[in-house]
Design a protein around this motif. Structure first.
Motif, PDB file in Angstrom:
ATOM      1  N   ILE A  43      -3.135   0.868  -3.992  1.00 55.69           N
ATOM      2  CA  ILE A  43      -3.007  -0.545  -3.612  1.00 55.69           C
ATOM      3  C   ILE A  43      -2.313  -1.215  -4.775  1.00 55.69           C
ATOM      4  O   ILE A  43      -2.817  -1.184  -5.915  1.00 55.69           O
ATOM      5  CB  ILE A  43      -4.390  -1.187  -3.378  1.00 55.69           C
ATOM      6  CG1 ILE A  43      -5.028  -0.598  -2.128  1.00 55.69           C
ATOM      7  CG2 ILE A  43      -4.268  -2.707  -3.254  1.00 55.69           C
ATOM      8  CD1 ILE A  43      -6.449  -1.085  -1.879  1.00 55.69           C
TER       9      ILE A  43
ATOM     10  N   VAL B 112       0.892  -1.160   0.000  1.00 55.95           N
ATOM     11  CA  VAL B 112       0.000   0.000   0.000  1.00 55.95           C
ATOM     12  C   VAL B 112       0.930   1.209   0.000  1.00 55.95           C
ATOM     13  O   VAL B 112       1.767   1.373   0.895  1.00 55.95           O
ATOM     14  CB  VAL B 112      -0.916   0.023   1.243  1.00 55.95           C
ATOM     15  CG1 VAL B 112      -1.806   1.262   1.219  1.00 55.95           C
ATOM     16  CG2 VAL B 112      -1.766  -1.243   1.305  1.00 55.95           C
TER      17      VAL B 112
ATOM     18  N   TYR C 273      -8.761   4.374  -2.738  1.00 57.16           N
ATOM     19  CA  TYR C 273      -7.486   3.932  -3.302  1.00 57.16           C
ATOM     20  C   TYR C 273      -7.554   3.897  -4.821  1.00 57.16           C
ATOM     21  O   TYR C 273      -8.625   3.670  -5.393  1.00 57.16           O
ATOM     22  CB  TYR C 273      -7.166   2.497  -2.863  1.00 57.16           C
ATOM     23  CG  TYR C 273      -7.091   2.262  -1.380  1.00 57.16           C
ATOM     24  CD1 TYR C 273      -5.890   2.444  -0.693  1.00 57.16           C
ATOM     25  CD2 TYR C 273      -8.208   1.802  -0.672  1.00 57.16           C
ATOM     26  CE1 TYR C 273      -5.820   2.189   0.681  1.00 57.16           C
ATOM     27  CE2 TYR C 273      -8.141   1.543   0.685  1.00 57.16           C
ATOM     28  CZ  TYR C 273      -6.946   1.735   1.362  1.00 57.16           C
ATOM     29  OH  TYR C 273      -6.867   1.483   2.704  1.00 57.16           O
TER      30      TYR C 273
ATOM     31  N   LYS D 229      -2.986  10.706  -3.083  1.00 54.89           N
ATOM     32  CA  LYS D 229      -3.827   9.499  -3.024  1.00 54.89           C
ATOM     33  C   LYS D 229      -3.027   8.298  -2.573  1.00 54.89           C
ATOM     34  O   LYS D 229      -1.787   8.343  -2.522  1.00 54.89           O
ATOM     35  CB  LYS D 229      -4.513   9.245  -4.365  1.00 54.89           C
ATOM     36  CG  LYS D 229      -3.633   9.305  -5.599  1.00 54.89           C
ATOM     37  CD  LYS D 229      -4.332   8.767  -6.832  1.00 54.89           C
ATOM     38  CE  LYS D 229      -5.415   9.673  -7.377  1.00 54.89           C
ATOM     39  NZ  LYS D 229      -6.184   9.034  -8.446  1.00 54.89           N
ATOM     40  N   LYS D 230      -3.771   7.228  -2.296  1.00 54.31           N
ATOM     41  CA  LYS D 230      -3.098   5.987  -1.879  1.00 54.31           C
ATOM     42  C   LYS D 230      -3.280   4.942  -2.969  1.00 54.31           C
ATOM     43  O   LYS D 230      -4.354   4.852  -3.587  1.00 54.31           O
ATOM     44  CB  LYS D 230      -3.724   5.472  -0.587  1.00 54.31           C
ATOM     45  CG  LYS D 230      -3.263   6.260   0.626  1.00 54.31           C
ATOM     46  CD  LYS D 230      -3.691   5.590   1.899  1.00 54.31           C
ATOM     47  CE  LYS D 230      -5.082   6.023   2.249  1.00 54.31           C
ATOM     48  NZ  LYS D 230      -5.450   6.133   3.598  1.00 54.31           N
TER      49      LYS D 230
END
Ligand SMILES: Cc1ncc(COP(=O)(O)O)c(C=O)c1O
Length: 385
Positions: A294, A285, A327, A291-292
């Protein structure tokens, strides 16, 4: 199969990514299709291109369906899984001599023919074997399927099939070919068609054509309307089974079969899509600027539909019930199109969690590639885990 019912404990010892197939859902789907087609006397040839996993093919063959193939190897896969050759149709614009010979040797039910040169070659090869090849003429009914342009196939200028206007020439030609028997006509207007009414104009075209054929003394034993029924990619949990009833009812009420004629179908996606999920582990992650991400161990090589036609697959973190976060869900492949979803809401996710990409049973495993020297994804069925 819903989020809570994935056997996550059994997944723990498995290498990811892999396809996971819910056999109960597959069998339930097949039994619904079987019941309705049986009621109307329709014949369904499963479109092997959607998923040629051997066990899946075996289950579909055992349920009594035929197969629709588009290559010699698909014909072999279908036969090896138990489909009788007498229920196999073989389509495709570029059948090679080798593939045609193979299909002739197996005595398949019917070639769906897409061009005049192909007709001549089938005739020539059948003659050499002292056989008569049964054919159906694939016709472009010029019907708009209202679906993605890459999966629309029934418009006039299309590499598939014959135009309506070329038919008199085609029928005249067939009369001169001694080793060809014209069995029927074949159509396929496109895929992932969710509005059943879209098939209405197809029925009208078939009715018009039937009258035309009758006037010219051409007898058709079967009509094949292809596949194309869509599935609900947005809500696989709520709608795991397509609206087969409305679909077949429409053909029953709109398409006028003549005495002794059979109606054939080639559904692929609607038979197998919802029973399959691509299961992946979260590798990282990553926190971006705003933003993140995955990063999954599954990528576009395992499931190419999002990269190929911006297709949507519902994504679930089947390991987490933590609060929702946003995500971008991406794969590890060195292409920016290797992205499954942007700004997607998922339960808070950690490295090592299992993520399921849903509705991946059709055009998933079969389209996997080894780009980046990756291994092909494995596959497990729920009855053998
Ligand atoms: C000739 C033909 N028949 C059947 C199918 C299966 O379509 P679907 O999976 O949409 O039912 C296809 C798919 O492209 C096709 O080209």
């Amino acid at each position: 199969m819903t989020k809570g019912t994935f056997p996550v404990e059994s997944f723990k010892g498995l290498e990811t990514p892999f396809y996971y197939y819910d056999v109960n859902l597959l069998k339930e789907t097949l039994s619904i299709v079987k019941e309705i087609t049986h009621k109307y006397g329709y014949i369904q040839h499963y479109a092997v291109k959607a998923n040629a996993n051997h066990r899946i093919l075996q289950i579909i063959a055992t349920a009594g369906f035929g197969a629709d193939c588009v290559s010699g190897n698909e014909v072999k896969a279908a036969i090896n899984a138990g489909f009788p050759a007498s229920k196999i149709v073989f389509a495709g614009v570029g059948k090679t001599d080798k593939e045609i010979n193979l299909a002739l040797d197996y005595n398949i039910f019917c070639f769906n023919v897409e061009s005049l040169p192909e007709l001549e070659v089938i005739n020539e090869l059948a003659e050499k074997k002292g056989k008569t090849a049964s054919v159906a003429i694939r016709i472009n009914p010029n019907v708009d399927a209202h679906t993605h342009e890459y999966i629309t196939t029934g418009l006039n200028e299309n590499k598939f099939g014959f135009s309506m206007s070329s038919l008199p020439k085609v029928f005249a030609k067939i009369k001169t070919l001694k080793n060809i028997e014209l069995l029927g006509i074949h159509f396929h207007i496109g895929s992932q068609i969710t509005e059943v009414d879209t098939f209405d104009p197809l029925c009208e075209r078939v009715n018009e054509l039937q009258t035309q054929c009758e006037n010219e003394g051409i007898i058709l034993k079967h009509i094949n309307v292809g596949g194309g029924l869509g599935i609900d990619y947005d809500n696989p949990n709520e709608n795991p089974i397509s609206d087969f009833k409305n679909y077949f009812d429409l053909f029953n009420s709109k398409l006028e079969l003549r005495k002794g004629q059979t109606l054939h179908f080639e559904l692929g996606r609607a038979m197998v899509a919802q029973c399959g999920s691509l299961v992946s582990r979260v590798t990282y992650v990553k926190e971006g600027e705003s933003k993140k991400f995955i990063i999954l161990d599954a990528g576009m090589t395992d499931l190419i539909r999002p990269a190929l036609y911006q297709a949507y697959h519902k994504i679930e973190n089947i390991s987490s019930n933590l609060p929702i976060q946003q995500y971008d869900v991406v794969g590890p492949i060195c292409e920016s199109s290797d992205c499954f979803a942007k700004d997607y809401e998922l339960n808070e996710t950690k490295r090592g969690d299992f993520v399921a990409l849903r509705s991946a049973g059709a055009y998933g495993e079969i389209m996997a590639s080894q780009y980046n020297c990756r291994e092909l994804p494995k596959a497990y069925l729920s009855d053998s885990l």
